[in-house]
Design a protein around this motif. Structure first.
Motif, PDB file in Angstrom:
ATOM      1  N   GLN A 302       0.835  -1.191   0.000  1.00 16.11           N
ATOM      2  CA  GLN A 302       0.000   0.000   0.000  1.00 16.11           C
ATOM      3  C   GLN A 302       0.876   1.250   0.000  1.00 16.11           C
ATOM      4  O   GLN A 302       2.015   1.226   0.460  1.00 16.11           O
ATOM      5  CB  GLN A 302      -0.925  -0.021   1.219  1.00 16.11           C
ATOM      6  N   LYS A 303       0.355   2.340  -0.527  1.00 13.60           N
ATOM      7  CA  LYS A 303       1.145   3.559  -0.697  1.00 13.60           C
ATOM      8  C   LYS A 303       1.329   4.332   0.608  1.00 13.60           C
ATOM      9  O   LYS A 303       2.196   5.196   0.700  1.00 13.60           O
ATOM     10  CB  LYS A 303       0.496   4.454  -1.751  1.00 13.60           C
ATOM     11  N   CYS A 304       0.490   4.062   1.586  1.00 11.25           N
ATOM     12  CA  CYS A 304       0.593   4.770   2.859  1.00 11.25           C
ATOM     13  C   CYS A 304       0.680   3.761   4.000  1.00 11.25           C
ATOM     14  O   CYS A 304       0.416   2.571   3.818  1.00 11.25           O
ATOM     15  CB  CYS A 304      -0.607   5.690   3.055  1.00 11.25           C
ATOM     16  N   VAL A 305       1.054   4.228   5.171  1.00  8.01           N
ATOM     17  CA  VAL A 305       1.130   3.362   6.341  1.00  8.01           C
ATOM     18  C   VAL A 305      -0.238   3.322   7.006  1.00  8.01           C
ATOM     19  O   VAL A 305      -0.774   4.360   7.409  1.00  8.01           O
ATOM     20  CB  VAL A 305       2.188   3.875   7.334  1.00  8.01           C
ATOM     21  N   ALA A 306      -0.810   2.133   7.104  1.00  5.99           N
ATOM     22  CA  ALA A 306      -2.123   1.967   7.736  1.00  5.99           C
ATOM     23  C   ALA A 306      -1.969   1.949   9.246  1.00  5.99           C
ATOM     24  O   ALA A 306      -1.080   1.275   9.783  1.00  5.99           O
ATOM     25  CB  ALA A 306      -2.775   0.677   7.251  1.00  5.99           C
ATOM     26  N   LEU A 307      -2.832   2.692   9.950  1.00  6.51           N
ATOM     27  CA  LEU A 307      -2.757   2.775  11.407  1.00  6.51           C
ATOM     28  C   LEU A 307      -3.587   1.709  12.102  1.00  6.51           C
ATOM     29  O   LEU A 307      -3.548   1.605  13.326  1.00  6.51           O
ATOM     30  CB  LEU A 307      -3.207   4.171  11.871  1.00  6.51           C
ATOM     31  N   SER A 308      -4.341   0.941  11.326  1.00  2.70           N
ATOM     32  CA  SER A 308      -5.182  -0.097  11.921  1.00  2.70           C
ATOM     33  C   SER A 308      -5.475  -1.167  10.885  1.00  2.70           C
ATOM     34  O   SER A 308      -5.314  -0.945   9.682  1.00  2.70           O
ATOM     35  CB  SER A 308      -6.500   0.497  12.433  1.00  2.70           C
ATOM     36  N   THR A 309      -5.908  -2.319  11.372  1.00  8.33           N
ATOM     37  CA  THR A 309      -6.311  -3.395  10.468  1.00  8.33           C
ATOM     38  C   THR A 309      -7.471  -2.953   9.601  1.00  8.33           C
ATOM     39  O   THR A 309      -7.544  -3.284   8.404  1.00  8.33           O
ATOM     40  CB  THR A 309      -6.701  -4.641  11.274  1.00  8.33           C
ATOM     41  N   THR A 310      -8.397  -2.191  10.192  1.00  6.52           N
ATOM     42  CA  THR A 310      -9.555  -1.711   9.443  1.00  6.52           C
ATOM     43  C   THR A 310      -9.131  -0.879   8.241  1.00  6.52           C
ATOM     44  O   THR A 310      -9.624  -1.060   7.128  1.00  6.52           O
ATOM     45  CB  THR A 310     -10.474  -0.868  10.345  1.00  6.52           C
ATOM     46  N   ILE A 350     -15.975  -3.386   6.105  1.00  5.47           N
ATOM     47  CA  ILE A 350     -17.239  -3.417   5.368  1.00  5.47           C
ATOM     48  C   ILE A 350     -18.150  -2.298   5.841  1.00  5.47           C
ATOM     49  O   ILE A 350     -18.763  -1.582   5.041  1.00  5.47           O
ATOM     50  CB  ILE A 350     -17.919  -4.789   5.530  1.00  5.47           C
ATOM     51  N   HIS A 351     -18.257  -2.114   7.154  1.00  4.80           N
ATOM     52  CA  HIS A 351     -19.086  -1.033   7.695  1.00  4.80           C
ATOM     53  C   HIS A 351     -18.569   0.334   7.253  1.00  4.80           C
ATOM     54  O   HIS A 351     -19.340   1.235   6.923  1.00  4.80           O
ATOM     55  CB  HIS A 351     -19.110  -1.108   9.228  1.00  4.80           C
ATOM     56  N   LEU A 352     -17.249   0.489   7.252  1.00  5.94           N
ATOM     57  CA  LEU A 352     -16.658   1.760   6.836  1.00  5.94           C
ATOM     58  C   LEU A 352     -16.948   2.042   5.368  1.00  5.94           C
ATOM     59  O   LEU A 352     -17.145   3.195   4.968  1.00  5.94           O
ATOM     60  CB  LEU A 352     -15.151   1.730   7.084  1.00  5.94           C
ATOM     61  N   SER A 353     -16.997   0.991   4.552  1.00  7.59           N
ATOM     62  CA  SER A 353     -17.264   1.147   3.125  1.00  7.59           C
ATOM     63  C   SER A 353     -18.712   1.511   2.848  1.00  7.59           C
ATOM     64  O   SER A 353     -19.014   2.259   1.920  1.00  7.59           O
ATOM     65  CB  SER A 353     -16.912  -0.147   2.378  1.00  7.59           C
ATOM     66  N   LYS A 354     -19.602   0.990   3.660  1.00  5.41           N
ATOM     67  CA  LYS A 354     -21.030   1.174   3.398  1.00  5.41           C
ATOM     68  C   LYS A 354     -21.623   2.402   4.078  1.00  5.41           C
ATOM     69  O   LYS A 354     -22.638   2.945   3.609  1.00  5.41           O
ATOM     70  CB  LYS A 354     -21.805  -0.069   3.865  1.00  5.41           C
ATOM     71  N   ASN A 355     -21.034   2.860   5.177  1.00 13.05           N
ATOM     72  CA  ASN A 355     -21.599   3.967   5.945  1.00 13.05           C
ATOM     73  C   ASN A 355     -20.824   5.244   5.693  1.00 13.05           C
ATOM     74  O   ASN A 355     -19.622   5.326   5.965  1.00 13.05           O
ATOM     75  CB  ASN A 355     -21.571   3.633   7.444  1.00 13.05           C
ATOM     76  N   SER A 356     -21.526   6.253   5.179  1.00 20.56           N
ATOM     77  CA  SER A 356     -20.874   7.504   4.812  1.00 20.56           C
ATOM     78  C   SER A 356     -20.720   8.524   5.932  1.00 20.56           C
ATOM     79  O   SER A 356     -19.901   9.425   5.808  1.00 20.56           O
ATOM     80  CB  SER A 356     -21.633   8.160   3.649  1.00 20.56           C
TER      81      SER A 356
END
Length: 410
Positions: A302-310, A350-356
């Protein structure tokens, strides 16, 4: 297609007419699912990036649309590699062209022969009959079982002989957990670097990369790792390359299998978290299946460092969605794909993708990754939960136990 308001953009600077391996696999999956005929021709006089003398215009593809000029079209000045022709009776013909190799697929063999005769009038060509091989990939079709297989067994055996690994001890997985990777392990002195000059590291990695790109997603993770050290490999890295060849020696007869009447596009996505010891970046992995077999896959940092698994899983889902929607648009020209679905084993992603609605815990995620919400809101695809053990994309970004690896490969 018609001209949109007479406005034209030059497309030559940003489009290279390169047919992806995905295109070949998708077309062959469709051939088997719909019982199409597929013939092959060879162009005696090879041509690449051919100039066009006719005026042809095309819509701006996704990712290349110029802001404020969405109603413009591109003038095509170089030839494409995938061509379609639809007939009034619902029949169609697909032509795949890569340099001098050509596949022609369709329902009516007489129309295929008619096209072959027409092409032969303009170009010096060899008619090879029913497709048996394309770009070094053997095509084996079992009409009774309604299966189509893509194999590189002969190529793999040739590579193993070339590097003296044709009699090496066999291993059961493509990468083992005892291998460690980081740039501090790379040679730092001239003496260490000279000791690697006689080792054909780059040549071996390049040969194995072609296997991975064409028919063997099961070595994707290993090849992503070893390719990072092409400029300055260490003997430890060479041992990993030999390990991959030992794995291929015991599995050279594995074939990519296509064959299913359900024309479904299903994407599987997964990621690790901070897997890189150098910069702690995570790895995204996805695999897309169509007509019963894998047609697209990727293992990439990935191009950035992810701060969480989510966040890591969310970014991986976005990358998989891009590929899925590209294949969806590709299929829409000549097939009726029944369902388009992406599955992920992380419920939070999944929740993050679906909830705006805005959430403080997601404010650090780059805005561009939230594009997936538009795709879901527009009903272009579905996003569903899958159990971790059933996620076949796991092998694309981390070392697995033999049981899980064998399941993913199967």
């Amino acid at each position: 297609m018609g001209l949109l308001k007479g406005k034209v953009l030059d497309f030559s600077e940003i489009f290279a007419p390169v047919v992806k391996m995905q295109s070949i696999r998708v077309v062959l999956g469709l051939v088997d699912a719909l019982g199409l005929e597929v013939e092959q021709m060879d162009v005696k006089t090879a041509f690449l990036h051919g100039d066009l003398h006719e005026e042809i215009y095309m819509e701006q593809p996704d990712g290349f649309q110029e802001k404020g000029k969405e109603d413009y079209v591109y003038k095509l000045v170089k030839s494409l590699c995938v061509f379609f022709r639809n007939f009034s009776d619902g029949d169609f013909i697909i032509l795949l062209l890569y340099v001098d190799d050509m596949l022609i697929a369709g329902k009516d063999i007489s129309r295929i022969k008619e096209l072959k005769n027409t092409l032969s009038e303009s170009f010096a060509m060899n008619d090879l009959g029913e497709a048996r091989k394309i770009l070094g990939i053997e095509i084996v079709r079992d009409r009774n079982e309604k299966k189509l297989y893509l194999s590189q067994e002969k190529y793999v055996e040739k590579v193993l002989r070339r590097f003296g690994m044709d009699k090496a001890k066999v291993v059961s997985i493509s990468l083992a957990s005892h291998f460690k990777f980081s740039h501090p392990l790379c040679p730092s002195t001239n003496e260490e670097k000279l000791s690697m000059k006689s080792i054909p590291y780059s040549s071996a990695v390049g040969s194995l990369m072609y296997v991975m790109v064409c028919t063997r997603p099961d070595i994707s993770h290993a090849m992503r790792v070893v390719s990072r050290y092409l400029s300055n490999p260490e003997r430890h890295h060479w041992e990993v390359v030999k390990w991959v060849m030992r794995y291929l020696r015991g599995s050279s007869n594995l074939r990519l299998t296509l064959g299913c009447k359900k024309l479904m596009l299903v994407g599987y996505t997964d990621s690790d978290l901070a897997g890189s010891l150098d910069d702690r970046k995570s790895t995204s992995g996805y695999m897309v299946t169509f007509a019963g077999g894998a047609v697209a896959w990727q293992s990439k940092f990935q191009k950035c460092v992810a701060l969480s698994t989510t966040k890591a899983e969310f970014i991986a889902s976005v990358e998989a969605t891009k590929e899925l929607l590209w294949l969806r648009k590709y299929n829409g020209t000549w097939s009726q794909t029944r369902k388009i679905c992406l599955v992920c084993d992380n419920q939070s992603a999944i929740h993050l993708s679906k909830n705006s609605p805005f959430h403080s815990r997601s404010k650090h995620i780059d805005v561009r990754y939230h594009w997936i919400r538009d795709a879901l809101d527009s009903k272009l695809m579905e996003l569903e939960k899958i159990h971790t053990y059933d996620n076949g994309s796991d092998m694309l970004m981390k070392v697995l136990s033999w049981g899980k690896f064998e399941f993913c490969a199967r």
